[in-house]
Design a protein around this motif. Sequence first.
Motif, mmCIF file in Angstrom:
data_model
loop_
_atom_site.group_PDB
_atom_site.id
_atom_site.type_symbol
_atom_site.label_atom_id
_atom_site.label_comp_id
_atom_site.label_asym_id
_atom_site.label_seq_id
_atom_site.Cartn_x
_atom_site.Cartn_y
_atom_site.Cartn_z
ATOM 1 N N TRP A 149 -1.795 36.433 45.417
ATOM 2 C CA TRP A 149 -3.019 36.084 44.858
ATOM 3 C C TRP A 149 -3.200 35.983 43.580
ATOM 4 O O TRP A 149 -2.295 36.552 42.590
ATOM 5 C CB TRP A 149 -4.080 37.607 44.879
ATOM 6 C CG TRP A 149 -5.219 37.672 44.082
ATOM 7 C CD1 TRP A 149 -6.580 36.760 44.937
ATOM 8 C CD2 TRP A 149 -5.640 37.933 43.024
ATOM 9 N NE1 TRP A 149 -7.410 36.844 43.959
ATOM 10 C CE2 TRP A 149 -6.965 37.652 42.827
ATOM 11 C CE3 TRP A 149 -4.886 38.440 42.090
ATOM 12 C CZ2 TRP A 149 -7.619 37.929 41.918
ATOM 13 C CZ3 TRP A 149 -5.528 38.995 41.049
ATOM 14 C CH2 TRP A 149 -7.040 38.722 40.705
ATOM 15 N N ASN A 150 -3.702 34.668 43.107
ATOM 16 C CA ASN A 150 -3.932 34.265 41.763
ATOM 17 C C ASN A 150 -5.268 34.243 41.292
ATOM 18 O O ASN A 150 -6.138 33.565 42.161
ATOM 19 C CB ASN A 150 -3.390 32.849 41.492
ATOM 20 C CG ASN A 150 -1.613 32.922 41.727
ATOM 21 O OD1 ASN A 150 -1.183 33.593 41.002
ATOM 22 N ND2 ASN A 150 -1.179 32.049 42.636
ATOM 23 N N GLY A 151 -5.803 34.698 40.379
ATOM 24 C CA GLY A 151 -7.019 34.890 39.819
ATOM 25 C C GLY A 151 -7.195 34.827 38.333
ATOM 26 O O GLY A 151 -6.340 34.210 37.915
ATOM 27 N N GLY A 152 -8.329 35.305 37.838
ATOM 28 C CA GLY A 152 -8.356 35.316 36.524
ATOM 29 C C GLY A 152 -9.702 36.149 36.287
ATOM 30 O O GLY A 152 -10.673 36.335 36.753
ATOM 31 N N ILE A 153 -9.675 36.641 34.931
ATOM 32 C CA ILE A 153 -10.741 37.514 34.258
ATOM 33 C C ILE A 153 -10.990 36.939 32.993
ATOM 34 O O ILE A 153 -10.149 36.175 32.341
ATOM 35 C CB ILE A 153 -10.484 39.008 34.328
ATOM 36 C CG1 ILE A 153 -9.256 39.225 33.249
ATOM 37 C CG2 ILE A 153 -10.191 39.407 35.683
ATOM 38 C CD1 ILE A 153 -8.986 40.439 33.120
ATOM 39 N N ASN A 157 -13.553 37.694 26.319
ATOM 40 C CA ASN A 157 -14.236 36.208 26.394
ATOM 41 C C ASN A 157 -13.407 35.110 26.355
ATOM 42 O O ASN A 157 -13.780 33.936 26.284
ATOM 43 C CB ASN A 157 -15.160 35.967 25.087
ATOM 44 C CG ASN A 157 -16.580 37.172 25.122
ATOM 45 O OD1 ASN A 157 -16.998 37.427 26.081
ATOM 46 N ND2 ASN A 157 -16.988 37.486 23.715
ATOM 47 N N ILE A 158 -12.128 35.625 26.689
ATOM 48 C CA ILE A 158 -11.146 34.390 26.934
ATOM 49 C C ILE A 158 -10.547 34.487 28.374
ATOM 50 O O ILE A 158 -10.244 35.730 28.936
ATOM 51 C CB ILE A 158 -9.854 34.690 25.861
ATOM 52 C CG1 ILE A 158 -10.444 34.360 24.286
ATOM 53 C CG2 ILE A 158 -8.980 33.476 26.178
ATOM 54 C CD1 ILE A 158 -9.222 34.833 23.457
ATOM 55 N N PHE A 159 -10.730 33.515 29.110
ATOM 56 C CA PHE A 159 -10.166 33.298 30.564
ATOM 57 C C PHE A 159 -8.537 33.532 30.461
ATOM 58 O O PHE A 159 -7.767 33.138 29.568
ATOM 59 C CB PHE A 159 -10.179 32.214 31.271
ATOM 60 C CG PHE A 159 -9.708 32.062 32.622
ATOM 61 C CD1 PHE A 159 -10.321 32.478 33.555
ATOM 62 C CD2 PHE A 159 -8.202 31.336 32.609
ATOM 63 C CE1 PHE A 159 -9.801 32.405 34.670
ATOM 64 C CE2 PHE A 159 -7.808 31.250 34.053
ATOM 65 C CZ PHE A 159 -8.659 31.893 35.115
ATOM 66 N N THR A 160 -8.206 34.798 31.262
ATOM 67 C CA THR A 160 -6.942 35.275 31.394
ATOM 68 C C THR A 160 -6.584 35.020 32.774
ATOM 69 O O THR A 160 -7.157 35.810 33.636
ATOM 70 C CB THR A 160 -6.915 36.660 30.717
ATOM 71 O OG1 THR A 160 -7.354 36.675 29.283
ATOM 72 C CG2 THR A 160 -5.413 37.056 30.772
ATOM 73 N N PRO A 161 -5.457 34.366 33.019
ATOM 74 C CA PRO A 161 -4.957 34.313 34.551
ATOM 75 C C PRO A 161 -4.308 35.921 34.911
ATOM 76 O O PRO A 161 -3.942 36.467 34.221
ATOM 77 C CB PRO A 161 -3.968 33.307 34.493
ATOM 78 C CG PRO A 161 -3.393 33.260 33.159
ATOM 79 C CD PRO A 161 -4.684 33.692 32.176
ATOM 80 N N THR A 252 -12.501 33.517 39.766
ATOM 81 C CA THR A 252 -12.014 32.076 40.117
ATOM 82 C C THR A 252 -12.218 31.695 41.632
ATOM 83 O O THR A 252 -12.508 30.793 41.858
ATOM 84 C CB THR A 252 -10.531 31.932 39.926
ATOM 85 O OG1 THR A 252 -9.859 32.790 40.702
ATOM 86 C CG2 THR A 252 -10.241 32.312 38.504
ATOM 87 N N ASN A 253 -12.648 32.819 42.432
ATOM 88 C CA ASN A 253 -12.895 32.784 43.665
ATOM 89 C C ASN A 253 -11.576 32.172 44.644
ATOM 90 O O ASN A 253 -11.679 31.310 45.348
ATOM 91 C CB ASN A 253 -13.993 31.785 44.033
ATOM 92 C CG ASN A 253 -14.629 32.011 45.282
ATOM 93 O OD1 ASN A 253 -14.694 33.257 45.779
ATOM 94 N ND2 ASN A 253 -15.179 31.209 46.081
#
Length: 491
Positions: A149-153, A157-161, A252-253
């Motif tokens: 699984w690869n996603g991100g949060i 306030n910075i996109f982090t994988p 990221t869905n």
Amino acid sequence: MNRFILLICFMFCFNFLLHSQDSVIQLGGDQGWDLLQNYHNITQQIGLHGYMDLYLSDNTSKNDMFTDLLLSEKGLIDTENYTLEGNKPNIIKNGIRGDWAFRFNGTESLQLIPNSKSIFKSFTGKKDFSIEFWINPFVIENRSTIIKWNGGILHDNIFTPQSLSINFQKRRLGIYFKNVFQYPDGTLASDINITGLTNLIPNKWSHHLIRYSESQGTIEYFLNNRLEAITYVTPTGKEKGPFGTPSFSDITNQPLIVGQNYTGLIDELRISQKYRDTNYSKYPKAGGSVTTKPIDLGYSNSLLLDIKISQNITEDSDLSYYYRITDHLEDLTTNNLQWLSLKPNELDGDLRGRYIQMKIMFHTNATLDKSPQLSTIQISYQEDLPPAPPLGLVAKPGNSSVKLNWKEVTESDIAGYYIYYGDSKGEYWGTEANEGDSPIDVGNITNFELSGLQNDKLYFFTVVAYDKANPPHESQFSIEVQARPERKYNE
């Protein structure tokens, strides 16, 4: 004279047989198991002669309130938290429990889109989780992945994988978490790698459990119920220090991918929001049990003759039997009565009652891979039927009295007789006799005189026999006789 003796013998034998009938109640076989209740780790499967027998339930993973994803034993995606994207891999009837398993050919995979309820979308804070599965790889290659699984949060306030991967690494299983755990100061655990110690073997089933405990701050990896690796989710990777907690909140869905570049079988893959025990053994170590409903033998004081068991015991698995019998149903429904141990097909003592209940304990063997098999239970008993009604009732009137005589009921457990009387035919509510209101318990005699009755008044009488049961069984009414007390003036 000889004919009379033969007639008396025939009547005695007929009366004995009538009131001493052997009966059998069967559980299982062609009668089924409707008389059972309180199943615990017990299942029904086709067994002896094609009927349903009782076995231990195996440790097949079940969908419960903590289940996030379950690839069930029937090849189904058992969850509401994911949506299947694309085609589902083939399923074959060659699973670890004898049911269906997913078969991957190295070029296809199972892709599941998490929804808002899944662990990858809304799982943050101090929570436990577990990932478990059975695999039977046909080949073991480093690029083969069981779960990916690869996603991100958004972190500060910075996109982090983020990523989670469980794959083969040099014939062993490797588990990799990236930016999944967060420490109390807000920083993320960038990389956590766990690798097993044991080489995996192609064409052989193995069970794997990865679990996180928020109270201990640990990630543990078990292979076939044996601890292979443990790591602390701390900045140093050692026991002391602030614990990291999971922080899945993907934006990221991206899909959860199962079986990418993998060739082999996967069975009972389950992701849970719970710190689960290993599910490696085929049967639960604690075994199982089943209890019958209270079974009504029809009459109090019925004699329990035998309990016959048809069973099949493999290796050192076993079955233990217990029973209890009473005349009072509330003893069973309120658990006031102690269970007695029973050896199969062996019953000792004078055991009597109207209600019987049984409990059967199922025990697996030492290696937890065999179940005992129960086919039938046959309960043989002798009904303690009510006695026959007294015969030959005769009433002789006297001055304010009536004397009654009747023939003895010859059954061995007769305890006495009741006399019913009244002043209307078929209605025995008399209250005038000095000896008491109707009915009068006269004990075990065959003649009795009632006094204090009104002269010139017609009375009606009948007699009932009762036995030694508790409560006693009463016979039907004898024939009704009538008499009119009268004063004789020459007395």
